[in-house]
Design an enzyme around this catalytic site. Structure first.
Site: not given
Length: 334
Positions: A128, A153
């Site tokens: 990501s 995350y």
């Protein structure tokens, strides 16, 4: 024709990828646990489309189920694994951290072990743009240090990159990680800004504009993401050999990391204006401060991707947003 296992196949990117692979004749196994992080009915609708196509097999499994994953790899003879299953969302990681540990760390370990023992020829996994965290040097390059994540995350995605490199180094597992930049488009995730904004505007409800609109995102259209992923699947990394000189961001192992982003950051207020035009309605805006764990801007340097596979995303939001709006109106009948 290849045998490809796509995890998170009922998710946004996984669904589009599985459909593309089936269209070119691959045999696709789709793994998903259909968890309720967002409306499972949307996941089931995506899944129904895949199940209607020859060559697709669905496995209703959870990555955290160690025994089930071991059985799947023992029986599957997968040539390629594309791991897109993960607990997503920056803000959700602030309130439910264990979901990220179970899926993104424990589950990813099960994927690595399955690939190691299953003779997989190429593991491709989703990272990501969140890994860039507090970086302020733009555009974000895969050669930059990414040791300062701003959310759990993001930390789990950085951990995935480190774990994957270890397996590439120790076991010669060819591995490619892809740092996705704000993916949007038809069949998108309901927790993402475009989906939330569209729903609220059509219902006459205010939209929440964080950091008072002073945000920039490298919005990347789903078709560009899929084109990049498919090209990467077919581009198996090779080890450089122990004597080869290393540059920042490279490795002697058969391991690569690429950004996949549109390389054209867009201000949030401009994004909203394009959406308003596509909907034919003006949004009621509630301006709010920056959310914890969020970053003010993302901007992908895609030089390495373009050099490796000859592709860079290019779809502008003036094309992508209306396509999403057309899908949304059709799917929800509004």
């Amino acid at each position: 024709m290849a045998r490809v296992l796509v995890t998170g196949a009922a998710g946004f990117i996984g669904f589009h990828l599985a459909r593309r692979l089936l269209g070119r004749g691959d045999q696709v196994g789709g793994l998903d646990n259909l968890n309720p992080y967002y409306d499972p009915a949307l996941k089931r609708s995506r899944l129904e489309q895949l199940l209607a196509q020859p060559g697709f097999t669905f496995y209703p499994l959870d990555l955290a189920d160690r025994a089930a994953l071991a059985d799947l790899f023992a029986q599957g003879s997968w040539e390629v694994v594309v791991n897109l299953a993960a607990q997503a969302g920056v803000r959700h990681s602030l309130t439910n951290p264990y979901a990220y540990v179970d899926s993104n760390l424990v589950g990813f370990t099960h994927i690595l072990e399955g690939c190691r023992h299953g003779g997989v020829k190429h593991l491709v996994f989703a990272s990501s743009s969140s890994v860039y965290g507090a970086n302020t040097q733009f555009p974000f390059s895969v050669r930059q240090n990414v040791d300062h994540p701003l959310s759990l995350y993001a930390a789990t995605k950085k951990a995935n990159e480190l774990m994957a490199h270890t397996y590439a180094h120790l076991y010669g597992l060819p591995t490619t990680g892809l740092r996705f930049f704000t993916v949007y488009g038809p069949w998108g995730r309901p927790d993402m800004a475009l989906f939330l904004f569209t729903r609220s505007i059509l219902q006459g409800q205010p939209i929440q504009v964080f950091n008072y609109g002073q945000m920039k995102r490298d919005f990347t259209y789903i078709d560009d993401i899929i084109e990049g992923v498919v090209r990467v699947i077919d581009h198996i990394p090779q080890g450089l050999g122990p004597a080869a000189p290393l540059e920042p961001g490279t490795s002697h192992a058969p391991y690569r990391i690429y950004n996949i982003g549109n390389n054209q950051p867009v201000e949030l207020l401009e994004f909203i204006q394009v959406l308003e035009h596509a909907l034919g309605q003006v949004a009621l805006k509630e301006f709010l401060p920056m959310q914890p764990g969020d970053v003010p801007a993302t901007y992908a340097d895609v030089t390495d991707l373009e050099q490796a596979v000859g592709f860079r995303p290019s779809t502008p939001i003036t094309v992508g947003i209306p396509r999403f709006v057309d899908w949304y109106r059709s799917y929800y009948g509004v």
